[in-house]
Design a protein around this motif. Structure first.
Motif, short mmCIF file in Angstrom:
data_model
loop_
_atom_site.label_atom_id
_atom_site.label_comp_id
_atom_site.label_asym_id
_atom_site.label_seq_id
_atom_site.Cartn_x
_atom_site.Cartn_y
_atom_site.Cartn_z
N GLN A 193 0.80 -1.04 0.05
CA GLN A 193 0.08 -0.10 -0.06
C GLN A 193 0.94 1.17 0.02
O GLN A 193 0.18 2.26 0.13
N VAL A 194 1.99 1.12 -0.43
CA VAL A 194 2.91 2.19 -0.64
C VAL A 194 2.65 2.84 -1.85
O VAL A 194 2.47 2.11 -2.85
N THR A 195 2.50 4.07 -2.18
CA THR A 195 2.31 4.83 -3.30
C THR A 195 3.27 5.66 -3.56
O THR A 195 3.23 6.25 -5.11
N ASP A 196 4.15 6.32 -2.68
CA ASP A 196 5.14 7.43 -3.16
C ASP A 196 6.02 6.78 -4.19
O ASP A 196 6.78 5.79 -3.75
N PRO A 197 6.28 7.53 -5.24
CA PRO A 197 7.21 7.12 -6.34
C PRO A 197 8.56 6.76 -5.88
O PRO A 197 9.06 5.76 -6.31
N SER A 198 9.02 7.79 -4.87
CA SER A 198 10.33 7.57 -4.40
C SER A 198 10.47 6.44 -3.58
O SER A 198 11.44 5.52 -3.71
N TRP A 199 9.58 6.18 -2.74
CA TRP A 199 9.57 4.92 -1.91
C TRP A 199 9.46 3.49 -2.89
O TRP A 199 10.20 2.69 -2.54
N LEU A 200 8.77 3.74 -3.79
CA LEU A 200 8.54 2.62 -4.55
C LEU A 200 9.83 1.96 -5.36
O LEU A 200 10.26 1.10 -5.49
N ASP A 201 10.69 3.29 -5.77
CA ASP A 201 11.81 2.84 -6.20
C ASP A 201 12.84 2.38 -5.57
O ASP A 201 13.33 1.41 -5.81
N GLU A 202 12.77 2.66 -4.30
CA GLU A 202 13.64 2.15 -3.12
C GLU A 202 13.25 0.72 -3.22
O GLU A 202 14.14 -0.32 -2.67
N MET A 203 11.83 0.36 -2.83
CA MET A 203 11.41 -1.04 -2.88
C MET A 203 11.79 -1.85 -3.81
O MET A 203 12.12 -3.08 -3.97
N TYR A 204 11.80 -1.29 -5.22
CA TYR A 204 12.02 -1.86 -6.34
C TYR A 204 13.57 -2.44 -6.52
O TYR A 204 13.96 -3.62 -6.78
N ALA A 205 14.47 -1.53 -6.00
CA ALA A 205 15.62 -1.84 -6.01
C ALA A 205 16.07 -2.71 -4.81
O ALA A 205 17.03 -3.80 -5.15
#
Ligand code: SF4
Ligand code: SF4
Length: 491
Positions: free
Chosen positions: A51-63
């Protein structure tokens, strides 16, 4: 008494999702840090990450997801192809081109036709197949499936043969799973489609409508002695966050009961097919949600192989691969007899780039049956229509090492033996050299000149990253043997 699938607790899933809404930055960092240890995260933590939606957090999650995949499996990406052998089906799943109400000329392959399809797949370089068929006890009984497996294993084409046959057939009895085990299957794969009981009932009719029988199939397969099972969801049928937690409950159940979690998790998305209007489905998953699904699964069950099919279009497929995928299909046809039909249509010669025409014609969805193709209906529409050669070249240039490895299955590294290595990340010590050796075979036997150049460069780079001097030198020695004509070397 028949087992019920009480390990899927819908109320608990909804409660966990409610609690995980709008996670704070500090909670996000805490979960990411725990995930970084590559030992998994809890269902509650997964719900928060979904349920994270912040794009910069998502980038961290993908990495983080990519790093975990590489920590466990390294840079290798295993390739396989589906082989559709029968489109008879007694079920009427609303999302599938093979469903009972669709009127087309149904067929199953003869053993000669199976061998012909296999030779075409071998000429593309494939060593690992997934057998696919509809459910029909009369037209596609278990004896037919075991005959197909036998025909696949015994078909050779020049230097190549299929070394691992995975099987995706309908939920069945322990007795029939024993027959699959005796036929030496690799992984038994069965997708749940949806873990939501109400949706499950509404999209199915026929024997598959029995949710408990279907959901407990992997238990029966494991009781029958099949070590490796694969699970999956057809994303788009029900709420995607719910489905991810359903997958995690299922994985946890298998781990608890058998000491071995799922060998693979597949993440197909609903696709157009004959008689399937996907716009009618209210839970279609966007690209961004789909990447989140893959990333969270990788954080939650780091040891599991994650499979991406040719349902996804090329550019986006590359993005998803970089989010933790470890296996992909390539050059796929989703119609019975599709590889042979399209080889005729394109005038033969499928080696290397030729396979592109096979897949391209398959990609026509219901329309793909038109024209020169003789098979009547693909199960769904393919979106990545590149040939294996093109896909491999692109992967090699992007820093991956494409792999046709089947070593674990043949070395007896299955079930709990495999899991012990996967959970500790030790598996990559064999994945990397095996990927290099099988990729070398591919380059020598099947690749176009352009792919050979990119591939040889990739092999040099990946050889240099093998940490053990001894393993690196042994890999170099085996590469020389392969150049001299030896095949099928593995660690
Ligand atoms: Fe038959 Fe499987 Fe298609 Fe359902 S999804 S209609 S069981 S082939
Ligand atoms: Fe798969 Fe085992 Fe080969 Fe690694 S070594 S690619 S886990 S078969």
């Amino acid at each position: 008494m028949a087992q019920t699938a009480d390990f899927i607790d819908e109320k608990e899933i909804w409660d966990i999702l409610e609690t995980g809404k709008a996670p704070s930055r500090s909670l996000f960092e805490e979960i990411l840090s725990k995930a970084g240890e590559a030992r998994g995260i809890s269902a509650g933590e997964s719900a928060a990450m979904l349920q994270v939606t912040d794009p910069s957090w998502l980038d961290e999650m993908y990495a983080a997801a990519r790093d975990i995949k590489e920590r466990i499996y390294g840079k290798r990406l295993v390739l396989f192809a589906p082989l559709y052998v029968s489109d008879y089906c007694v079920n009427n799943c609303t999302y599938c081109g093979y469903r009972r109400d669709n009127r087309f000329h149904r067929r199953r392959l003869t053993m000669e036709e199976v061998s012909k399809e296999v030779r075409i797949l071998e000429s593309m370089g494939h060593k690992r197949l997934a057998i696919e068929c509809g459910e029909d006890p009369v037209n596609c009984p278990i004896d037919y499936v075991t005959d197909v497996i036998q025909a696949v294993y015994s078909t050779w084409n020049d230097n190549g043969n299929i070394r691992r046959v995975n099987v995706n057939i309908a939920a069945t009895t322990i007795e029939e799973y024993r027959l699959l085990k005796e036929a030496k299957i690799g992984t038994y794969i069965l997708f749940q489609e949806t873990y939501d009981r109400g949706t499950y009932r509404s999209v199915h009719s026929g024997p598959k409508q029995d949710y408990d029988w279907h959901t407990t199939a992997h238990d029966r397969a494991m009781r029958a002695g099949i070590d490796d099972v694969g699970i999956g969801v057809l994303f788009g049928l029900a709420d995607w966050r719910f489905e991810v937690l359903g997958l995690l409950q299922h994985a946890a159940h298998l781990d608890r009961e058998f000491g071995v979690g799922p060998h693979t998790i597949s993440v197909p998305r609903l696709r157009p097919a004959a008689g399937v209007d996907i716009d009618q489905y209210p839970h279609l998953v966007t690209d961004s949600q789909f990447r989140r699904i893959v990333a969270v699964l990788r954080l939650a069950v780091p040891y599991t192989g994650m499979i991406l099919s040719t349902r996804e279009r090329p550019g986006f497929r590359d993005e998803v691969i970089a989010t933790g995928i470890s296996q992909i299909s390539a050059g796929s046809c989703t119609g019975v007899g599709g590889y042979s039909a399209e080889t005729r249509a394109c005038g033969g010669g499928v080696a290397g780039g030729g396979a592109a025409c096979a897949a391209a014609a398959c990609a026509g969805g219901s329309g793909g049956a038109a024209g020169a193709a003789s098979y009547e209906s693909p199960q769904f529409k393919v979106d990545d229509t590149r040939s294996p050669d093109e896909i491999i070249r692109s992967l090699a240039k992007s820093g991956y090492i494409p792999s046709y490895c089947t070593a674990c299955y043949r070395q007896g590294r299955t079930g709990d033996r495999f899991m012990a290595l996967a959970k500790t990340g030790k598996i990559k010590e064999v994945c990397a050299p095996n990927a290099i050796l099988t990729f070398k075979e591919y380059l020598l036997d099947y690749a176009t000149e352009e792919t050979k150049r990119a591939g040889e460069h990739a092999i040099e780079q990946h050889l240099a990253t093998i940490p053990s001097d001894e393993v690196r030198e042994e890999t170099k020695r085996r590469l020389r043997l392969i150049e001299a004509g030896t095949r099928d070397l593995y660690f």
